[in-house]
Design a protein around this motif. Structure first.
Motif, short mmCIF file in Angstrom:
data_model
loop_
_atom_site.label_atom_id
_atom_site.label_comp_id
_atom_site.label_asym_id
_atom_site.label_seq_id
_atom_site.Cartn_x
_atom_site.Cartn_y
_atom_site.Cartn_z
N GLY A 197 0.82 -1.21 0.00
CA GLY A 197 0.00 0.00 0.00
C GLY A 197 0.85 1.25 0.00
N LEU A 198 1.96 1.23 0.74
CA LEU A 198 2.86 2.37 0.79
C LEU A 198 3.50 2.61 -0.58
N ILE A 199 3.87 1.52 -1.26
CA ILE A 199 4.44 1.65 -2.60
C ILE A 199 3.42 2.32 -3.54
N GLY A 200 2.17 1.89 -3.46
CA GLY A 200 1.13 2.49 -4.29
C GLY A 200 0.93 3.96 -3.97
N TYR A 201 0.98 4.30 -2.68
CA TYR A 201 0.79 5.70 -2.28
C TYR A 201 1.96 6.58 -2.74
N VAL A 202 3.17 6.08 -2.62
CA VAL A 202 4.34 6.83 -3.08
C VAL A 202 4.28 7.04 -4.59
N ALA A 203 3.85 6.02 -5.33
CA ALA A 203 3.71 6.17 -6.78
C ALA A 203 2.67 7.23 -7.12
N ALA A 204 1.57 7.25 -6.36
CA ALA A 204 0.54 8.28 -6.57
C ALA A 204 1.10 9.67 -6.30
N LEU A 205 1.90 9.81 -5.22
CA LEU A 205 2.51 11.10 -4.91
C LEU A 205 3.43 11.56 -6.04
N ALA A 206 4.18 10.62 -6.59
CA ALA A 206 5.10 10.97 -7.68
C ALA A 206 4.32 11.46 -8.90
N ILE A 207 3.23 10.79 -9.22
CA ILE A 207 2.39 11.21 -10.36
C ILE A 207 1.79 12.58 -10.07
N ALA A 208 1.23 12.75 -8.86
CA ALA A 208 0.58 14.00 -8.49
C ALA A 208 1.56 15.17 -8.47
N TRP A 209 2.84 14.92 -8.20
CA TRP A 209 3.83 15.98 -8.19
C TRP A 209 4.31 16.30 -9.60
N SER A 210 4.54 15.28 -10.41
CA SER A 210 5.19 15.48 -11.71
C SER A 210 4.23 15.97 -12.80
N PHE A 211 3.01 15.46 -12.84
CA PHE A 211 2.11 15.81 -13.93
C PHE A 211 1.79 17.30 -13.98
N PRO A 212 1.35 17.92 -12.87
CA PRO A 212 1.00 19.36 -12.97
C PRO A 212 2.19 20.26 -13.24
N ARG A 213 3.40 19.82 -12.93
CA ARG A 213 4.58 20.66 -13.09
C ARG A 213 5.23 20.52 -14.47
N PRO A 223 0.70 6.83 -21.24
CA PRO A 223 1.68 5.72 -21.18
C PRO A 223 2.43 5.65 -19.87
N VAL A 224 2.84 6.81 -19.32
CA VAL A 224 3.56 6.81 -18.05
C VAL A 224 2.67 6.28 -16.94
N LEU A 225 1.41 6.69 -16.91
CA LEU A 225 0.50 6.25 -15.86
C LEU A 225 0.27 4.74 -15.93
N LEU A 226 0.00 4.22 -17.13
CA LEU A 226 -0.24 2.78 -17.27
C LEU A 226 1.02 1.99 -16.92
N THR A 227 2.18 2.47 -17.35
CA THR A 227 3.43 1.77 -17.03
C THR A 227 3.69 1.79 -15.53
N ALA A 228 3.38 2.92 -14.89
CA ALA A 228 3.58 3.02 -13.44
C ALA A 228 2.67 2.03 -12.70
N VAL A 229 1.44 1.90 -13.15
CA VAL A 229 0.50 0.96 -12.51
C VAL A 229 1.02 -0.46 -12.62
N ILE A 230 1.45 -0.84 -13.83
CA ILE A 230 1.96 -2.20 -14.03
C ILE A 230 3.22 -2.43 -13.20
N GLY A 231 4.10 -1.42 -13.17
CA GLY A 231 5.32 -1.56 -12.39
C GLY A 231 5.05 -1.71 -10.90
N VAL A 232 4.13 -0.91 -10.37
CA VAL A 232 3.76 -1.01 -8.96
C VAL A 232 3.17 -2.38 -8.67
#
Length: 616
Positions: A197-213, A223-232
């Motif tokens: 669960g922590l890994i999933g939350y950290v991945a979400a934080l990374a997406i939430a930080w990088s996309f708007p910036r 593609p990045v989002l789908l790849t991140a989901v599969i990787g997690v």
């Protein structure tokens, strides 16, 4: 058969079943199961295991992970305000009771080995977004029970997988070290789930930080989002079997509640991906079923299935919600609706092989039994959801409604006509002053910005299957239509057209606008001016004797047809691009100038006054 041909057939059967379900109103999941079963074991058109071999299991596993992530993205914590503590109860007390009752039914009714029954009882706590969400989409259920079912389905999917893992790891530990206890098995698994669960939350934080910036360009976000989901998912599964389901669910729910505005643009894509995955996986799994698996089904298994429907699920829900604020009619509805889907079959197939390796012969039963549970629950709940919802008064409005954006004299007049025709109607405007006329006329209204994300959670939009954007700002109307096109449908969002003089050089391209109301393409200024001239809405009901042609003869030549409403409440608009076929029983709403009396009518009225006769 070549793999490419199998892939094509899976797509045709899955999407074809979805389309037939849309046209007929039948449960899509039932049709997909039937299509896959006919293509696989019955007709032998293709065998997924033969076509894909060892790749079938990881393909299904990744598909399930993406579906759970997409479902998690739809879970907003603001919905919990309407469900009270029901979701929390079902995710804790409900899981424990469901596991207990399911295991007892497996032991004492189905006659399964205790170890197999306990493991299968854990898997049975899942309901599954792959079946619940399409069921809710097809049926108009009130928001609170629908929200509870959706949350339960998505949250309990990884929970059920973890229950099965705990049971399996315990039995494996006992086989290796007789006398092993639960305390040696459960804590490490709980820790593994927390890490996942922590890994999933950290991945979400990374997406939430990088996309708007702007760290990820727009064309790479999906593609990045789908790849991140599969990787997690894969990394978490390396820590513990099925922990990946926990990780991707946490990742989806976390992203949904981090207010990442850039994710809104990819919602249509991720929903399309979910539809494709659900269709494909159901076809593959049902086609993988063999006739031998079905032969395991006997009378004890039949009684077990009935116990799941009429004892296990009702007892789990009613006991879990004791003392809650959920009304009894909604509790009874929740107690009946619990279709199972992909996760049940996928996890059962995985553990059937593992139990067989441990020497439990009943483990082979899990494959056929899981499909039996899926088929029975989907058929029972899919075909009865509307009837039960009506019986328990939890069904929302069934007649298609109209959502009108913008409160003007013209839209209020339109709303009055729709209300008189028994169609649900709602006027939305951000200005309390502009809503004064709606309040005066008793028209249902919502004071707020329709494009505000909070509106989705404060306003029940399900009854409104048509949207009319008619504010004084045409660009804003186009923006509203574009925002809601993927939810309501591009052919069901409308706005007033461009100015009739056709001289607007700054007109928006047609691709950015909603469908233009009226065949003439009246614009905002056009309808406002005509209303000032006394134009009004007129309702005309057609019959066998009084058809569309006769109606046109009675109306002024300048009259413009806006829409028609059929007996079943279906609304069809007359637009610049489409013209419905009017028939007997339809009610046509037109916008027409005031009818002036003819010379003969004036003379007759004058003569009646002279004779002292009151006109009728």
């Amino acid at each position: 058969m070549e793999q490419t041909l199998v892939i094509a057939l899976v797509g045709i059967l899955g999407i074809g079943a979805q389309w037939v379900a849309w046209r007929t109103g039948l449960p899509a999941i039932v049709l997909m199961l039937i299509a896959g079963f006919l293509a696989g074991p019955v007709l032998g058109v293709f065998d997924p295991e033969h076509a894909f071999g060892a790749l079938l299991e990881p393909m299904v596993a990744i598909g399930v992970a993406l579906i759970l992530f997409e479902g998690g993205l739809s879970l907003d914590f603001r919905e919990l305000r309407h469900t009270g503590s029901a979701v929390g109860r079902l995710a804790t007390i409900g899981v424990a009771l469901g596991w207990l009752f399911g295991a007892l039914a497996g032991i004492y009714i189905a006659g399964l080995a205790p170890e197999v029954a306990i493991l299968f009882g854990g898997i049975l706590v899942v309901t599954g977004p792959t079946v619940v969400i399409p069921l809710l989409r097809q049926s108009s259920i009130k928001s609170r029970p629908a929200s509870i079912l959706k949350w339960e389905a998505i949250v309990n999917d990884p929970t059920g997988a973890l229950c099965a893992v705990i049971a399996y790891e315990y039995f494996r530990k006992v086989a290796e070290q007789p006398g092993a206890t639960l305390f040696e098995v459960v804590p490490p698994l709980i820790i593994a789930a927390l890490i996942a669960g922590l890994i999933g939350y950290v991945a979400a934080l990374a997406i939430a930080w990088s996309f708007p910036r702007g760290a990820v360009p727009e064309y790479l976000k999906v593609p990045v989002l789908l790849t991140a989901v599969i990787g997690v998912f894969v990394i978490s599964n390396l820590i513990e079997h099925e922990a990946g389901l926990v990780a991707v669910t946490v990742m989806g729910v976390a992203l949904a509640n981090m207010d990442v505005t850039s994710l809104r643009s990819i919602h249509p894509f991720k929903e399309n991906v979910a539809v494709l995955l659900v269709s494909g996986i159901f076809i593959l799994l049902s086609a993988s079923l063999s006739i031998e698996d079905i032969r395991y089904i006997n009378w004890p298994i039949g009684l077990f299935l009935l116990a799941l429907l009429f004892v296990v699920r009702p007892a789990t829900i009613l006991l879990s919600l004791l003392g809650s604020k959920i009304p009894w009619n909604e509790r009874l509805f929740l107690a009946w609706i619990a279709p199972r889907g992909i996760v049940l079959v996928a996890i059962s197939g995985l553990f059937a092989l593992r139990l067989s390796d441990l020497g439990y012969t009943d483990g082979n039963l899990l494959i056929g039994l899981s499909f039996a549970v899926v088929v029975v629950t989907i058929v029972a709940h899919g075909f009865t959801v509307d009837f039960v919802a009506k019986l328990l008064k939890v069904k929302g409005t069934t007649r298609p409604g109209m959502l009108i954006v913008g409160s003007t004299p013209w839209t209020i007049a339109l709303a009055e006509q729709m209300r008189d025709m028994k169609a649900p109607v709602l006027v939305v405007d951000a200005s309390w002053q502009r809503l004064a006329l709606a309040r005066q006329k008793g028209i249902p209204f919502y004071h707020g910005e329709i494009l505000n994300e909070a509106t989705e959670h404060n306003l029940e939009l399900a009854p409104y299957q048509n949207l009319v954007a008619a504010t004084e700002n045409e660009a804003y109307n186009a923006l509203v239509c574009n925002e809601f096109a993927h939810e309501i449908g591009r052919d069901r969002v409308f706005q007033l057209g461009e100015s009739a003089d056709g001289e607007d050089k700054h007109a928006l391209p047609a691709s950015l606008r909603g469908r233009a109301l009226f065949e003439s393409g009246f614009g905002v200024e056009d309808v406002s001016e005509r209303q000032r001239q006394g134009w009004v809405f007129r309702k005309t009901r057609l019959s066998e004797e009084f058809d569309f042609e006769k109606m046109q003869e009675k109306l002024p030549n300048a009259a413009n047809m806006l829409l028609l409403v059929r007996d079943n409440g279906t609304i069809r608009f007359f637009t610049h691009a489409a013209k419905p076929e009017p028939r007997a029983g339809d009610t046509i709403l037109s916008f027409s100038p005031p009818q002036t009396k003819t010379a003969e009518e004036k003379a007759a009225k004058k003569a009646s006054k002279k004779q002292g006769v009151q006109p009728t």
